[in-house]
Structure formats: C-alpha cells, structure tokens
Design a protein around this motif. Structure first.
Motif, PDB file in Angstrom:
ATOM      1  N   CYS A 193      74.621  53.922  33.091  1.00 46.81           N
ATOM      2  CA  CYS A 193      73.151  53.893  33.114  1.00 46.81           C
ATOM      3  C   CYS A 193      72.650  53.538  34.512  1.00 46.81           C
ATOM      4  O   CYS A 193      71.994  54.343  35.161  1.00 46.81           O
ATOM      5  CB  CYS A 193      72.580  52.927  32.077  1.00 46.81           C
ATOM      6  SG  CYS A 193      70.795  52.731  32.257  1.00 46.81           S
ATOM      7  N   ARG A 209      75.531  42.844  37.462  1.00 49.75           N
ATOM      8  CA  ARG A 209      75.497  43.339  36.101  1.00 49.75           C
ATOM      9  C   ARG A 209      76.442  42.505  35.246  1.00 49.75           C
ATOM     10  O   ARG A 209      77.595  42.293  35.635  1.00 49.75           O
ATOM     11  CB  ARG A 209      76.014  44.785  36.120  1.00 49.75           C
ATOM     12  CG  ARG A 209      75.521  45.779  35.127  1.00 49.75           C
ATOM     13  CD  ARG A 209      74.118  45.726  34.754  1.00 49.75           C
ATOM     14  NE  ARG A 209      73.544  47.036  34.485  1.00 49.75           N
ATOM     15  CZ  ARG A 209      72.238  47.245  34.493  1.00 49.75           C
ATOM     16  NH1 ARG A 209      71.392  46.272  34.746  1.00 49.75           N
ATOM     17  NH2 ARG A 209      71.769  48.429  34.210  1.00 49.75           N
ATOM     18  N   CYS A 243      72.071  46.093  30.366  1.00 48.78           N
ATOM     19  CA  CYS A 243      71.000  46.686  31.173  1.00 48.78           C
ATOM     20  C   CYS A 243      69.687  45.957  30.869  1.00 48.78           C
ATOM     21  O   CYS A 243      69.478  45.493  29.746  1.00 48.78           O
ATOM     22  CB  CYS A 243      70.871  48.167  30.812  1.00 48.78           C
ATOM     23  SG  CYS A 243      69.564  49.038  31.699  1.00 48.78           S
ATOM     24  N   CYS A 267      73.216  56.585  27.942  1.00 49.84           N
ATOM     25  CA  CYS A 267      71.986  56.305  27.192  1.00 49.84           C
ATOM     26  C   CYS A 267      71.673  57.303  26.086  1.00 49.84           C
ATOM     27  O   CYS A 267      70.786  57.072  25.275  1.00 49.84           O
ATOM     28  CB  CYS A 267      70.806  56.285  28.154  1.00 49.84           C
ATOM     29  SG  CYS A 267      70.992  55.066  29.454  1.00 49.84           S
ATOM     30  N   HIS A 286      74.187  50.651  26.304  1.00 47.25           N
ATOM     31  CA  HIS A 286      74.323  52.057  26.650  1.00 47.25           C
ATOM     32  C   HIS A 286      75.048  52.237  27.986  1.00 47.25           C
ATOM     33  O   HIS A 286      74.784  53.167  28.719  1.00 47.25           O
ATOM     34  CB  HIS A 286      72.959  52.776  26.606  1.00 47.25           C
ATOM     35  CG  HIS A 286      71.911  52.211  27.511  1.00 47.25           C
ATOM     36  ND1 HIS A 286      70.576  52.340  27.256  1.00 47.25           N
ATOM     37  CD2 HIS A 286      71.988  51.532  28.672  1.00 47.25           C
ATOM     38  CE1 HIS A 286      69.878  51.767  28.221  1.00 47.25           C
ATOM     39  NE2 HIS A 286      70.723  51.280  29.105  1.00 47.25           N
ATOM     40  N   GLU A 287      75.946  51.284  28.247  1.00 47.21           N
ATOM     41  CA  GLU A 287      76.825  51.400  29.422  1.00 47.21           C
ATOM     42  C   GLU A 287      78.237  51.134  28.908  1.00 47.21           C
ATOM     43  O   GLU A 287      78.787  50.066  29.111  1.00 47.21           O
ATOM     44  CB  GLU A 287      76.420  50.386  30.501  1.00 47.21           C
ATOM     45  CG  GLU A 287      75.028  50.639  31.071  1.00 47.21           C
ATOM     46  CD  GLU A 287      74.634  49.700  32.200  1.00 47.21           C
ATOM     47  OE1 GLU A 287      73.768  50.077  33.000  1.00 47.21           O
ATOM     48  OE2 GLU A 287      75.201  48.592  32.284  1.00 47.21           O
ATOM     49  N   SER A 302      67.016  47.286  30.317  1.00 45.61           N
ATOM     50  CA  SER A 302      66.382  48.030  29.219  1.00 45.61           C
ATOM     51  C   SER A 302      66.790  47.464  27.851  1.00 45.61           C
ATOM     52  O   SER A 302      66.009  47.525  26.897  1.00 45.61           O
ATOM     53  CB  SER A 302      66.787  49.505  29.251  1.00 45.61           C
ATOM     54  OG  SER A 302      66.448  50.084  30.471  1.00 45.61           O
TER      55      SER A 302
HETATM   56 ZN    ZN Z   1      70.107  51.078  30.986  1.00 47.25          ZN
END
Ligand code: ZN
Ligand code: NDP
Length: 354
Positions: free
Chosen positions: A163, A344, A45, A93, A67-68, A47
């Motif tokens: 996420c 992604r 991500c 997350c 967090h995925e 993030s």
């Molecule tokens: Zn994320």
C-alpha cells in the motif's frame, strides 16, 4: 451444545469506538480462481485507523483492517496458474473489481467504474459477505489480485510496499518523474519515507517537507537531498517557484496554499493523504497564474503494483519497519496517530497464534 468451528481468526473493531479485539470467523470456501494464503506479515497503514474509527464515514462493521499483506500460498483453486503452493505472495488494498470496464481493461482496477472490492469492509462481489483484511491468520483471494514477492526482498519489510509503496510509486510514475526533476515529499510517515526512496531511485532531486526539524537527519538517511521545515514561513517562502512535483501524504486537512507557492509553473501537487474537504480554502490564483495542477491519486493497479515490487527488488528498496505483536495493535494505532513509528508497524502474524 454448539459445535460451530471457524477457519480463521483475526483482530477486528466491532464499531467506531471499540478497540480492535480477537474475532473468529469463516473465510469462504476457495473458488476455482482463488489462492489460499497463510498471512505471515501485515503492515499497519494510517488508513486502517481512519477506517476502524470511521473517520471517512463509510466504514462497515465488524471491521478487520490490513491491506499490506505478505504470506505463503497454502492451496490453489483448479484454475489458478499464476501462483503455486509455497510461493511468497502479497495482497494490497483490493481483492476484486468488475474486470470488464474500461478502467479494469487498462489495468487500473483501483478506478473500476463499478467500484473495486477493497481488501476489508467491502461486500464480496459474488456472495455479498463483508471482506476481512490481513490482521488475520489467513486469506482467500482471487489470483488476479495476488502479487508475487520477489525473492531478494525481505518479506516483513516488503509488506508495506503493497500500500505505502504503490501509493507513492504510482503517481510519481504516472506524472513521469525523471532525473533532474525537483520533487517535494510532504510528511515523512509510512507513505512519505517510501516517496523519498522512490523519487530518489527515479533520479529526482528530493526535498522532504516536514513539521519537525528533528526529522532532518533521518530524511537525509532515507535519501532526501534537502529538508524544509513546513512550519517555518521563511523556509517556505525561500522555496517559492522551485518544485516540479509535490507528493502530499499529510493525513489531515491542511493549508495547501503555501505548498502550491513552492511549485514552478506547470508544477503538480498530488494529494494522496487527504480525502476530506480542503481547509482553509484553496486560493485559485495559486493554480491559474502558474498553470499548476492539483491532482489526486489512489493506490495503483495490479500490474503496476507488480512493477513496483520488481522495481523495489532491483533498487533494493523496502520499508523501514518496527515489528509488532498483534496484542499491542491498539497502542500501535495511538503511536501512528502521534507519528511515533519509524516508519511502519508490521504485525508478525506468529504472535496471533500465541
Ligand atoms: Zn494503506
Ligand atoms: P503516517 O501517519 O505514517 O504519516 C503521515 C505523515 O504526515 C506524518 O508522519 C507527518 O509527517 C505528517 N503529518 C501527520 N499529521 C500531520 C498534521 N497534523 N499536519 C501536518 N502533517 C502531518 O500515515 P501514512 O503514511 O500511513 O498515510 C498517510 C495518509 O495517506 C493517510 O491519510 C492514509 O489514509 C492515506 N493513504 C492514501 C492512499 C491512497 O491511495 N491515496 C493509500 C494509503 C494511505 P511529519 O512529521 O514529517 O510532518
């Protein structure tokens, strides 16, 4: 001679300037409500990059992103009832929250009044150790925060739903997007392309706002009905007053005013990409004179995340992914920043063993 042994390995940044590198560490001994998970896939991500590089100023190191997460249950604690050994599960997350405040009671753990425990770089609520994310061999997570992955979803392309999926699904659902609504998605990256798919599945007429005309063809393939090139002032002007909702996934400060002008009266501009100050300044005229709403939204609660996974399974929605060898994670970060991924990266955790 030291005989220290570790039960986990992953890729972490040791400081904001350091590239990610392998790190051995110990996951906690499972508690009665914990699920032990072998990580199979983990999405990358934007993030993760913001956090590894401390763009937001609250990172703590060593920082192991991710967090995925999709994985397989390898063990369960004595009180676990939701999951069993062998189940395909997901972690997003959050891995904990206070569970008693008004937000937690309403299944909005992401807005926990005491602050949620994030999947990485957060102190564990019980032992205070720093959480480590899914760029790793295994996880230990309290069952409440472990999702069930529906059987007909491909596990690798389902990982980013945890996420990118929930972050776009939740606000569209919260604001009640319904058939006939005109929805604009700002930016087509990991979040944006999921936003197109969900808005379309909810029956909306969907427009992608993108900086590059080159993405138009792809956007139509994702389900967009229209494309507006945001860098063309003529196209932006022509769209004045037309949208009910804008879902803004742009990860850097940008001028909101030209976008607000494309909203109809009572239209809602939802920020999910930006947590920095808005620059240039917002002209309040653009809100006041049309009763428009500028809103923000953070991921989604656990119950809603399960709902999103089930919705995705029902509508055949997954993420468009490029599989990644974890050794190439630092190059992948650069490519995400350049927008050079469709849409992604997902780390194949088998490559961690190699
Ligand atoms: Zn994320
Ligand atoms: P990506 O980098 O995959 O996508 C962002 C998209 O925004 C790009 O594809 C691009 O679309 C557009 N964009 C990028 N740079 C610029 C720029 N300088 N000006 C205008 N548009 C730009 O990121 P993600 O989708 O993974 O994440 C998006 C943001 O959402 C990140 O900031 C992330 O931290 C945040 N996030 C927020 C969450 C929340 O709960 N609120 C949860 C998860 C992530 P195009 O080329 O089409 O213009």
């Amino acid at each position: 001679m030291s005989t220290v042994t570790y039960n986990a390995i992953g890729y972490a940044a040791q400081n904001a300037k350091a590239p990610l590198a392998p790190m051995q560490f110990n996951r906690r001994a499972p508690r009665p409500d914990d699920v032990s998970i072998e990580v199979l896939y983990c999405g990358v991500c934007h993030s993760d990059i913001h956090q590894a590089r401390n763009d937001w100023g609250f990172a703590t190191y060593p920082l192991m992103p991710g967090h995925e997460i999709v994985g397989k249950v390898t063990a369960i604690g004595s009180n676990v009832t939701k999951h069993k050994v062998g189940d395909l599960v997901g972690v997003g997350c959050m891995v904990d929250s206070c569970r008693t405040c008004s937000a937690c009671k309403e299944d909005l753990e992401q807005y926990c009044l005491e602050g949620m425990t994030q999947t990485y770089a957060s102190p564990d609520r019980i032992d205070g150790t720093l959480t480590m994310g899914g760029y790793s061999s295994n996880m230990v997570v309290s069952e409440h925060f472990v999702l069930s992955i529906p059987k007909n979803l491909d596990p690798a392309s389902a990982a980013p739903l945890l996420c990118a999926g929930i972050t776009t699904f939740s606000p569209l659902q919260h604001y009640g997007v319904e058939p006939g609504d005109k929805v604009g998605i700002l930016g087509m990256g990991g979040l944006g392309h999921m936003g197109i798919k969900f808005a379309k599945a909810m029956g909306a007429e969907v427009t992608l706002f993108t900086r590059s005309q080159a993405k138009a063809e792809e956007a139509y393939r994702q389900g967009a009905d229209h494309v507006i090139v945001s860098t063309d002032p003529e196209q932006m002007k022509a769209a004045a007053g037309s949208f009910n909702f804008l879902l803004d996934t742009i990860p850097v400060p940008h001028d909101l005013n030209p976008y607000l002008e494309t909203l109809a009266f009572d239209g809602v501009h939802i920020l999910v990409g930006l947590i920095e100050p808005v620059e240039p300044a917002l002209n309040a005229f653009n809100l006041v004179f049309k009763r428009r709403v500028l809103a923000g939204s953070l991921i989604g609660g656990i119950a809603e995340t399960q709902e999103m996974l089930d919705f995705s399974a029902e509508h055949g929605i997954t993420c468009d992914i490029e599989m990644l060898d974890i050794k190439n994670i630092n190059e992948a970060f650069e490519r995400v920043v350049k927008g050079d991924v469709k849409y992604r990266f997902v780390i194949d955790m088998k490559t961690l063993k190699a």
